[in-house]
Design an enzyme around this catalytic site. Structure first.
Site, PDB file in Angstrom:
ATOM      1  N   ASP A 140       0.967  -1.284  -0.068  1.00 40.01           N
ATOM      2  CA  ASP A 140       0.069  -0.038   0.031  1.00 40.01           C
ATOM      3  C   ASP A 140       0.876   1.312   0.107  1.00 40.01           C
ATOM      4  O   ASP A 140       0.388   2.435  -0.716  1.00 40.01           O
ATOM      5  CB  ASP A 140      -1.011   0.177   1.114  1.00 40.01           C
ATOM      6  CG  ASP A 140      -2.179  -0.868   0.795  1.00 40.01           C
ATOM      7  OD1 ASP A 140      -2.040  -1.716  -0.086  1.00 40.01           O
ATOM      8  OD2 ASP A 140      -3.128  -0.356   1.560  1.00 40.01           O
ATOM      9  N   CYS A 195       1.068  -7.237   5.077  1.00 38.53           N
ATOM     10  CA  CYS A 195       0.624  -5.834   4.785  1.00 38.53           C
ATOM     11  C   CYS A 195      -0.999  -5.665   4.611  1.00 38.53           C
ATOM     12  O   CYS A 195      -1.723  -6.748   4.921  1.00 38.53           O
ATOM     13  CB  CYS A 195       1.125  -5.400   3.301  1.00 38.53           C
ATOM     14  SG  CYS A 195       0.911  -3.756   2.738  1.00 38.53           S
ATOM     15  N   ASP A 196      -1.314  -4.511   4.460  1.00 40.01           N
ATOM     16  CA  ASP A 196      -2.768  -3.987   4.779  1.00 40.01           C
ATOM     17  C   ASP A 196      -3.854  -5.201   4.249  1.00 40.01           C
ATOM     18  O   ASP A 196      -4.805  -5.328   5.051  1.00 40.01           O
ATOM     19  CB  ASP A 196      -3.040  -2.785   4.331  1.00 40.01           C
ATOM     20  CG  ASP A 196      -2.507  -1.622   4.800  1.00 40.01           C
ATOM     21  OD1 ASP A 196      -1.597  -1.877   5.291  1.00 40.01           O
ATOM     22  OD2 ASP A 196      -2.587  -0.487   4.385  1.00 40.01           O
ATOM     23  N   LYS A 197      -4.009  -5.581   3.175  1.00 35.44           N
ATOM     24  CA  LYS A 197      -4.787  -6.251   2.501  1.00 35.44           C
ATOM     25  C   LYS A 197      -4.910  -7.767   2.840  1.00 35.44           C
ATOM     26  O   LYS A 197      -5.712  -8.670   2.720  1.00 35.44           O
ATOM     27  CB  LYS A 197      -5.226  -5.937   0.984  1.00 35.44           C
ATOM     28  CG  LYS A 197      -5.367  -4.638   0.731  1.00 35.44           C
ATOM     29  CD  LYS A 197      -6.378  -3.958   1.346  1.00 35.44           C
ATOM     30  CE  LYS A 197      -6.592  -2.596   0.960  1.00 35.44           C
ATOM     31  NZ  LYS A 197      -5.444  -1.921   1.813  1.00 35.44           N
ATOM     32  N   CYS A 218       4.111  -1.075   8.617  1.00 33.17           N
ATOM     33  CA  CYS A 218       4.256   0.434   8.655  1.00 33.17           C
ATOM     34  C   CYS A 218       3.906   0.540  10.534  1.00 33.17           C
ATOM     35  O   CYS A 218       2.866  -0.052  10.972  1.00 33.17           O
ATOM     36  CB  CYS A 218       3.283   1.206   7.885  1.00 33.17           C
ATOM     37  SG  CYS A 218       3.774   0.976   6.327  1.00 33.17           S
ATOM     38  N   GLU A 233      -6.471   4.992  -1.503  1.00 35.60           N
ATOM     39  CA  GLU A 233      -6.243   5.882  -0.179  1.00 35.60           C
ATOM     40  C   GLU A 233      -5.728   7.059  -0.530  1.00 35.60           C
ATOM     41  O   GLU A 233      -4.744   6.949  -1.439  1.00 35.60           O
ATOM     42  CB  GLU A 233      -5.250   5.016   0.748  1.00 35.60           C
ATOM     43  CG  GLU A 233      -6.136   3.524   1.084  1.00 35.60           C
ATOM     44  CD  GLU A 233      -5.199   2.626   1.914  1.00 35.60           C
ATOM     45  OE1 GLU A 233      -4.109   3.120   2.151  1.00 35.60           O
ATOM     46  OE2 GLU A 233      -5.552   1.657   2.602  1.00 35.60           O
ATOM     47  N   SER A 273      -5.514   5.960   4.320  1.00 34.02           N
ATOM     48  CA  SER A 273      -4.368   5.032   5.077  1.00 34.02           C
ATOM     49  C   SER A 273      -4.748   5.108   6.413  1.00 34.02           C
ATOM     50  O   SER A 273      -5.321   6.058   7.016  1.00 34.02           O
ATOM     51  CB  SER A 273      -3.282   5.442   4.442  1.00 34.02           C
ATOM     52  OG  SER A 273      -2.221   5.112   5.452  1.00 34.02           O
TER      53      SER A 273
HETATM   54 FE1  FES Z   1       2.528  -2.502   4.222  1.00 35.99          FE
HETATM   55 FE2  FES Z   1       2.152  -0.180   5.096  1.00 35.99          FE
HETATM   56  S1  FES Z   1       2.605  -0.729   3.429  1.00 35.99           S
HETATM   57  S2  FES Z   1       1.628  -2.223   6.151  1.00 35.99           S
END
Ligand code: FES
Length: 570
Positions: free
Chosen positions: A89, A130-132, A202, A456, A482
């Site tokens: 992301d 990661c996010d997804k 992150c 985002e 985000s």
């Molecule tokens: Fe992977 Fe932020 S880009 S958690």
């Protein structure tokens, strides 16, 4: 009739692909990869490993998955590792690439479902970062409904800059400061080099870390595993524990839909709003609940947020990072705080076969003064209400989402609209200093279908903050934010502009009100004026007419339903 032994029962699905003379070709294929007769007598455990070099969030996951395999083998199972995709992301942020991010959640879910279905795994373990990743994994688990244990890959450690802990959020905001002439190129370069010191997600309570806390709260991960930083030595033993846990979960035949109940989702919402988690958690929990066939709506988030104090002092709204939360007790500390205040469904089942309350009771936690600075006691919260607020009104009849990051704990903002069709136009205007204090930046045609993919807007929101507009410029969009976004930013506006939602009708200069106390988002236009504008409205041409983006544009549902692509059971 001969009754099934426990082992045969555990091999219920893999027997179909492994046993008997007619499956000699199948075993032959496995033998080509070194599988043995002993392997064929054991349950087959699919291991979804989301390792990749496209993002530091998942860079280390093959090492983690290797430990999970050790645990599976030690407990008498046969691990079968397989990959799926990930989009970073952070690296997709601020350009067209972010349109692929939400699509990746669906592809992760679909690919895990399809592999596990086709190979006949008896159970599933999954390692994601990661996010997804975790939303996709949980959606697949809910669909497959075979015993599943999830492990979050863990957060990145903080970087250090001028005596402060920093994360990727600081670099995004520094871009805005640099554009505004408030930071030199040399300083920006120096920050860029130290902000991300190694593998992991992150560092703040952004989307990935929020979903890490929620997978544990939902009961789909072992208690105490999510807040361990990616590079912490404890992660290896946690991973081996996942391997043995998935074998026990299989033996006890505990299925995801035994765990992903209404109570589990209410607990997850409670933790998200209490900690000030990412607005994306709203979208993802709705989507996972949809796959688990659990009724859940935006109204549930609003109700629970209204009755849950905000206790998490974590970035982006607060001061601490996920690695700090781990130091003082991790997710169990948060659950203990809520449990002591009677705000947790303690009887919600987990993958261990014990309730979250039982798990929590046995979890060792030592209270410290620092713990109360990172997760405040419920009796002395940061704010009386939860940090995620659902707004409705004539600008968002189905609802919209805002995370309160202001120290006052509320947002009451009325300003003139500055309307942009798409993120790029908004970013350009903001970078050139064209947006002024008191304005409401409207970014539309960025919804699930309109974008497509609900981009985002971190680059835009960080640019606004970076230019010094921390709370005097608001934003309203049918896109997403985000988890690192802060300020009076309203996202997930539904229905989206692409399908003719009211956001499509707003013009420069219209007065927009955002009021978290009244739970309202409105534009000062009469019904008559809105109808006149609607009669003249024409949907813009789609940006993509072929390929994955065009396909998903047709499949996505409303953000108010989690933007899922599968809504047949709703
Ligand atoms: Fe992977 Fe932020 S880009 S958690």
């Amino acid at each position: 009739m001969v009754s099934e032994t426990p082992l045969e029962k555990m091999r219920e699905r893999s027997r179909v692909t492994i046993d008997g003379p007619e499956r000699a070709p199948h075993r032959s294929m496995y033998r080509a990869m070194g599988f043995t007769d002993q392997d064929f007598r054991q349950p087959f455990i699919g291991l979804a490993n989301l390792s990749t070099e496209v993002t530091p969030c998942n860079f280390h996951l093959s090492t983690v998955a290797g430990e999970v395999k050790v645990g599976i083998r030690a407990a008498g199972g046969t691990p079968v590792e397989f990959p799926t995709i990930t989009v970073s992301d952070a690296i997709a942020m601020g350009h067209q690439g972010m349109k692929g991010s939400l699509i990746s959640r669906e592809i992760i879910a679909d690919s895990i479902e399809v592999v596990a279905f086709s190979e006949g795994f008896d159970a599933l373990a999954a390692v994601g970062g990661c996010d997804k990743n975790l939303p996709g994994i949980l959606m697949a688990a809910a669909r497959l409904n075979i015993p599943t244990v999830v492990l979050y890959g863990g957060t990145m450690m903080p970087g250090h800059f001028h005596g402060h802990d920093v994360s990727i959020e600081d670099v995004f905001e520094a871009v805005g400061a640099h554009a505004a002439g408030r930071m030199s190129g040399e300083e920006l370069d120096a920050l860029e080099r130290v902000a991300c010191p190694g593998p992991g997600t992150c560092g703040g309570l952004f989307t990935a870390n929020t979903m890490g806390t929620l997978v544990e709260t939902l009961g789909m991960a072992r208690l105490g595993t999510s807040a361990i930083p990616a590079m912490h030595p404890d992660r290896a033993s946690a991973a081996r524990g996942v391997g043995s846990q998935v074998m026990r979960t299989l033996a006890d035949d505990i299925r995801p839909r035994d765990v992903l109940t209404r109570k589990a989702f209410e607990n997850a919402i409670r933790v998200a709003v209490a900690l000030g988690g990412s607005t994306n958690s709203v979208l993802h929990l709705l989507a996972i609940a949809g796959e688990a066939q659990v009724p859940l709506s935006l109204d549930d988030f609003d109700r629970i947020s209204h009755e849950t104090p905000h206790i998490g002092n974590l970035k982006p709204g607060g001061q601490y990072l996920m690695a700090d939360l781990h130091r003082v007790g991790g997710v169990p500390l948060v659950l203990r705080r809520l449990s002591e205040a009677g705000l947790l469904h303690e009887d919600a089942m987990t993958i261990t076969g014990r309730t979250i309350g039982e798990e929590l009771r046995d979890y060792p936690l030592s209270g410290s003064e620092e713990a109360s600075r990172i997760v405040f006691p419920v009796s002395n919260p940061l704010h009386q209400d939860g940090a995620l607020v659902i707004l409705k009104g004539n600008l968002a009849p189905e609802g919209a989402v805002l995370k309160v990051t202001d120290s006052s704990g509320s947002v009451q903002f009325t300003g003139k609209a500055r309307v942009f069709d798409g993120e790029e136009a908004a970013f350009e205007a903001i970078s050139e200093g064209q947006v002024e204090s008191g304005e409401v930046v409207v970014i539309r045609y960025e919804g699930p279908q309109g974008g497509p993919g609900m981009r985002e807007m971190l680059s835009v929101t960080a640019a606004i903050v970076g230019q010094g507009h921390v709370s005097d410029v608001a934003m309203v969009t049918d896109g997403r934010f985000s988890g690192a976004t802060r300020g009076p930013m309203v996202g997930h506006v539904a229905p989206e502009a692409w399908v003719g939602g009211p956001l499509a009708l707003v013009k420069d200069g219209d007065s927009i009100t955002i009021d978290t106390v009244a739970r309202e988002i409105s534009v000062a236009l009469s019904e008559e004026e809105l109808k006149d504008r609607r009669d003249l409205w024409r949907r813009p041409d789609p940006s993509y007419t072929r390929g994955a983006l065009a396909k998903y544009q047709r499949l996505f549902s409303s953000a108010s339903r989690g933007a899922r692509t599968t809504i047949w059971d709703d």
